[in-house]
Design an enzyme around this catalytic site. Structure first.
Site, PDB file in Angstrom:
ATOM      1  N   ASP A  83       0.976  -1.100  -0.111  1.00  0.00           N
ATOM      2  CA  ASP A  83      -0.011   0.121  -0.193  1.00  0.00           C
ATOM      3  C   ASP A  83       1.089   1.186   0.051  1.00  0.00           C
ATOM      4  OD1 ASP A  83      -3.053   1.008   0.790  1.00  0.00           O
ATOM      5  OD2 ASP A  83      -1.485   2.406   1.691  1.00  0.00           O
ATOM      6  N   LEU A  84       0.450   2.136  -0.975  1.00  0.00           N
ATOM      7  CA  LEU A  84       1.377   3.416  -0.872  1.00  0.00           C
ATOM      8  C   LEU A  84       1.215   4.308   0.341  1.00  0.00           C
ATOM      9  CD1 LEU A  84       0.947   4.335  -4.749  1.00  0.00           C
ATOM     10  CD2 LEU A  84       2.964   3.305  -3.731  1.00  0.00           C
ATOM     11  N   ASP A  91      -5.007   2.500  -3.980  1.00  0.00           N
ATOM     12  CA  ASP A  91      -3.536   2.371  -3.908  1.00  0.00           C
ATOM     13  C   ASP A  91      -2.803   1.163  -3.543  1.00  0.00           C
ATOM     14  OD1 ASP A  91      -4.074   3.390  -1.736  1.00  0.00           O
ATOM     15  OD2 ASP A  91      -2.447   4.401  -1.114  1.00  0.00           O
TER      16      ASP A  91
END
Length: 518
Positions: free
Chosen positions: A389-390, A432
């Site tokens: 996950d960004l 994301d």
């Protein structure tokens, strides 16, 4: 006065519900025996003799559970001949269940795709749908799409070939034996169960071989032509049977042994097959010791392929005109099956692909993992999952907008793909979040892959599609089957939980899933 023609069976009156629905909508129904070949007279229709007889809005054919495809096809053929510019509409007849409870049921009879191939412009599953369908046909001016009347040309003598087009696009040849008629309908019906082009072509060739004798039947697909001087390349899709000379396989002919008969025929198409594609019409020819027939598969946009039949030998009989007419009639449903198979495959692909990044999506991931876990369990191997996950991706959207954010996600996908093996599966899980599945990979190696992806993302400069210089990091969680999970759902959940532990730690790091409790 708006009226419709209602083709009725010899011993069956129109359903009262059908007449009531038409009357309530302001349509006058003219009942005509299905055996009629010509339109009803003004007197027979009950119209005023001093009025000009208007064309009917549509020709209706009732379809019940007892309707045989051949009978419905015959009704459609007669209607097409008698009212060539009037659309055909099929209406399913509600049947009362045999248990006497009064519930309306429908069983059997031709399905909607089959009715459409017979030439019906619309199909009403209930009489109550007819008014809306008829009004829609009036507004659009539909006049029987399947009849191709607008495509009618002239032959060398200048005579219109509309009758030929009607026959080849809607009707099977006349004087067809019961056996061959049944085989033709079985061939068309078999195409309904084909999910891809290969199975559709193979099913069609089984039917064609039973209908028309030949040493070999082949279906070729035609490539797209981009210039007038270019000739379409023909690629064999399926073959059935071999000519006597082709049965003598030389020991050095490794190509046929490896590729099979169909692909081994690449470049072996007849001159008739190539001519049929160029001229978009059936061709019969004699080529050396072979008699050949080739019928094009004509889609609305272009010729997509050709069916080729070959008889070989000095005593080989030429293919007859009835053979050509039968093949031309069956070419239409075959063409529809092949084009539909392409659409189905494309729709399936799109349903499993993320629109933005073009990676696999969560739906594909679930299906893929089921098979991969089964395989790993059977062979005692392992599968690892990497969930990332960004970090602080929301700030990108807040400061630069969602278009920049979307471009950053595409750049992220490119960095991940360049960091893993071709055999690894990368999916956008949502927002994301990304998931990478690593088959045949243990926990230690998977953690090393996650660390490599983390480092490359941290070093990457994201331009956001606007020449920006953005830096981003990501948090990673890694899990393994069977070490941390026993099912696809548990595998993803374990990696997701580990990813949140990385978020809670200091972000931009990799965390391993906890051992599964027995």
């Amino acid at each position: 006065m708006k009226h419709v023609v209602l083709l009725s069976g010899e011993h069956e009156a129109p359903a009262p519900a059908l007449l009531d629905a038409l009357g309530a909508a302001g349509f006058f129904a003219v009942a005509v025996p299905a055996a009629a070949v010509a339109p009803p007279s003004v007197a027979a229709s009950g119209l005023d003799m001093h009025e000009a007889a208007p064309s009917p809005v549509a020709v209706l054919v009732e379809v019940s559970c007892a309707s045989e495809p051949a009978v419905v096809h015959d009704s459609a053929a007669r209607a097409a001949s008698a009212w060539p510019d009037v659309p055909l509409v099929a209406c399913r007849r509600a049947e009362v269940s045999a248990n006497g409870n009064g519930a309306a049921t429908r069983h059997g009879g031709p399905d909607t795709p089959a009715l459409e191939r017979m030439g019906f412009a619309a199909v009403a599953d209930d009489p109550a749908q007819l008014p809306a369908l008829l009004r829609d046909l009036e507004e659009r001016g539909v006049a029987g799409e399947m009849r191709m009347a607008e495509a009618a040309g002239t032959d060398a003598s200048g005579a219109s070939d509309e009758n030929f087009l009607t026959q080849s696009s809607l009707l099977l040849p006349e004087r067809l034996s019961v056996r061959r008629l049944r085989a033709a309908f079985e061939t068309v019906a078999s195409l309904h169960f084909s999910n891809d082009q290969k199975s559709a072509a193979s099913a069609a060739l089984v039917g064609l071989a039973a209908l028309v004798e030949a040493d070999r039947w082949t279906i070729y697909l035609a490539g797209e032509v981009r210039s007038n001087s270019e000739e379409a390349a023909l690629e064999p899709l399926a073959a059935r049977g071999l000519t006597p000379s082709e049965r003598e396989i030389p020991s050095e002919d490794w190509r046929r042994a490896l590729m099979g008969d169909a692909l081994a025929l690449t470049g072996a198409e007849s001159r008739a097959a190539r001519a049929a594609v160029v001229r978009a019409e059936a061709v019969r020819s004699r080529e050396a010791r072979r008699r050949v027939v080739a019928v094009p598969l004509v889609a609305p946009e272009r010729v997509i392929g050709v069916v080729e039949g070959v008889r070989e030998g000095a005593e080989a009989r030429p293919f007859s005109q009835p053979d050509v007419e039968l093949l031309s009639a069956l070419a239409l449903p075959l063409t529809a099956a092949l084009t539909n198979a392409v659409r189905i495959a494309e729709a399936e692909r799109l349903s499993q692909t993320d629109d933005l990044t073009k990676l696999h999506n969560a739906r594909f991931l679930r299906q893929y993992l089921i098979g991969e876990i089964k395989r790993a369990r059977r062979y005692g191997s392992s599968v690892s999952a990497m969930f990332l996950d960004l970090d602080d991706f929301k700030s990108v959207n807040d400061h630069y907008g969602h278009l920049v954010g979307s471009h950053v996600l595409m750049e992220t996908a490119a960095v991940i793909l360049a960091s893993v093996r071709d055999t690894d599966v990368v999916a956008r899980y949502g927002g994301d979040e990304f998931v990478v599945i690593l088959p045949e990979t243990g926990m230690e190696r998977a953690a090393g892959v996650a660390e490599r992806v983390r480092e490359r993302l941290a070093r990457h400069t994201f331009n956001g599609g606007r020449g920006l210089s953005l830096t981003l990091t990501a948090s990673f969680g890694v899990s393994n089957f069977p070490q941390h999970a026993q099912s696809p759902q548990q595998l993803i959940a374990a990696a997701d939980t580990a990813m949140y532990e990385a978020k809670a730690a200091r972000k931009n790091c990799v965390r391993h899933a906890a051992e599964a409790t027995p």
